[in-house]
Design an enzyme around this catalytic site. Structure first.
Site, mmCIF file in Angstrom:
data_model
loop_
_atom_site.group_PDB
_atom_site.id
_atom_site.type_symbol
_atom_site.label_atom_id
_atom_site.label_comp_id
_atom_site.label_asym_id
_atom_site.label_seq_id
_atom_site.Cartn_x
_atom_site.Cartn_y
_atom_site.Cartn_z
ATOM 1 N N ARG A 100 0.813 -1.224 0.000
ATOM 2 C CA ARG A 100 0.000 0.000 0.000
ATOM 3 C C ARG A 100 0.847 1.276 0.000
ATOM 4 N NH1 ARG A 100 -4.017 -2.151 4.570
ATOM 5 N NH2 ARG A 100 -5.417 -3.405 3.275
ATOM 6 N N CYS A 123 -9.611 -1.347 5.154
ATOM 7 C CA CYS A 123 -11.063 -1.171 5.198
ATOM 8 C C CYS A 123 -11.469 0.118 5.915
ATOM 9 C CB CYS A 123 -11.726 -2.364 5.861
ATOM 10 S SG CYS A 123 -10.921 -2.846 7.391
ATOM 11 N N HIS A 156 -17.973 -1.695 9.952
ATOM 12 C CA HIS A 156 -17.307 -0.722 10.824
ATOM 13 C C HIS A 156 -18.128 0.559 10.947
ATOM 14 C CE1 HIS A 156 -13.878 -3.270 10.720
ATOM 15 N NE2 HIS A 156 -13.088 -2.615 9.880
HETATM 16 C C1 2RA Z 1 -9.283 -4.773 10.749
HETATM 17 N N1 2RA Z 1 -8.556 -3.273 8.992
HETATM 18 O O1 2RA Z 1 -10.444 -4.361 10.760
HETATM 19 C C2 2RA Z 1 -8.425 -4.587 9.533
HETATM 20 C C3 2RA Z 1 -8.772 -5.612 8.511
HETATM 21 N N2 2RA Z 1 -7.680 -5.956 7.724
HETATM 22 O O2 2RA Z 1 -8.783 -5.380 11.679
#
Ligand code: 2RA
Length: 341
Positions: free
Chosen positions: A99, A136, A249
């Site tokens: 990334r 994410c 999330h």
């Molecule tokens: C998490 N962003 O939510 C990370 C997923 N790879 O732990």
């Protein structure tokens, strides 16, 4: 005819979602290779009226592959991503391996498609390349914030995340369900994944802590935002937490802009933003929730309000929710692949 597509890490939560998204978006592949570790090789997976046999992931797996969707951890991406590129494939990598590599575009199609405009499939006189899927929590945050940034230029962003079990994989989702039952039955909860009880709990994100006291998840948000916005001046700070939700999330965001931006204008901008829905009904106290966005493509934004801690209209607070496995990973990667067609 269409590209040959390889799905790397097909038995994981994101790998399975790749298949869902490829099917739902009717991605025009001409052939499909499902790749996983030796442990999963031989598994039969029904998909779009055919039964596929999962193949063990080896360098030769990428012979003739045009697009390889990777979600098998950073180690596999580092080891086999470049091999796939050598063989002419475009790798869309969901891991964090590349990334921050300056030669690798970090892309959210609705936000910075121009970052990958120089990349072509080998069938279009292109050659292999890696395109990185952002983390994410970065994707979900920036889907809601970037349209506002483009209008009034964010100078400072403060993010608090409420991250679901899915971010730690399918096993963490299973353990959350198991623990919830165990706790309700008065039993000792099984704590294999996080070494502490997850059910009915909230704790600091399980990524490793860095010398500056931030964890890796928080620093990903800081660094990836700067790369995606191509802006090393923007000030970003974050506190990433793991909460007892399954697959979406939530992120509380405070923004300071260079130019004035009132909440009504912000709402109008977000109304037109691709991939974003506004859920912001104060009368009904109806706002985005992780459950509400689960299994959905869109990121939902609500609680849009002027920041009362400022004496100018250059501050805004908002709440963003998005499905971590879908737009946070698999959907974003397939949308990147669609841009190659
Ligand atoms: C998490 N962003 O939510 C990370 C997923 N790879 O732990």
């Amino acid at each position: 005819d269409g590209p040959t597509v390889a799905v790397v890490g097909v038995t994981g939560a994101v790998g399975q979602e790749f298949l869902q998204v490829l099917s739902q978006r009717d991605f025009p592949y001409s052939s499909l290779k499902l790749l996983a570790s030796r442990r999963s090789a031989g598994k039969q997976i029904p998909f779009q009226g055919k039964t596929y046999t999962v193949e063990e992931l080896v360098p030769e797996s990428f012979d003739g592959v045009d697009i390889a969707l990777f979600s098998a951890g950073g180690g596999i991406s580092k080891e086999l991503g470049p091999v796939a590129v050598e063989k002419g494939a475009i790798v869309v990598d969901n891991s964090s391996a590349f990334r921050m590599d300056p030669n690798v575009p970090l892309v959210i199609p609705e936000v910075n498609p121009e970052a990958m405009s120089h990349i072509r499939l080998k069938g279009r006189n292109g050659k292999g390349a890696i395109i990185a899927n952002p983390n994410c929590s970065t994707i979900i945050c920036l889907m809601g914030v970037t349209p506002l940034h483009r209008h009034a230029k964010v100078v400072r962003m403060v993010v608090s995340t409420y991250q679901a079990a899915s971010g730690a994989g399918a096993a963490a989702m299973e353990e959350l369900a198991l623990q919830t039952r165990e706790v309700l039955d008065g039993k000792e909860p099984t704590c294999k994944i996080f070494k502490q009880q997850y059910a009915f709990n909230v704790f600091s994100h399980n990524s490793s802590l860095l010398p500056n006291g931030y964890n890796e998840e928080e620093m990903k948000l800081v660094k990836e935002t700067r790369k995606i916005w191509n802006n090393d001046e923007v000030k970003v700070t974050a506190t990433c937490m793991r909460v007892a939700t399954m697959r979406a999330h939530g992120e509380s965001v405070n923004l300071q802009f260079e130019n004035p931006l009132d909440e009504d204008t912000a709402r109008q901008i977000l109304q037109k933003a691709p991939g974003v829905v506004i859920i912001d009904d104060r009368e009904l106290n109806n706002f985005p929730t992780p459950l509400g966005v689960s299994n959905k493509d869109e990121v939902a934004v609500g609680r849009i309000r002027q920041d009362i801690s400022r004496d100018d209209n250059r501050g805004l607070d908002l709440w963003v929710c998005g499905d971590q496995i879908r737009k946070g990973a698999a959907l974003n990667a397939v949308q990147i692949a669609e841009m190659l067609l």
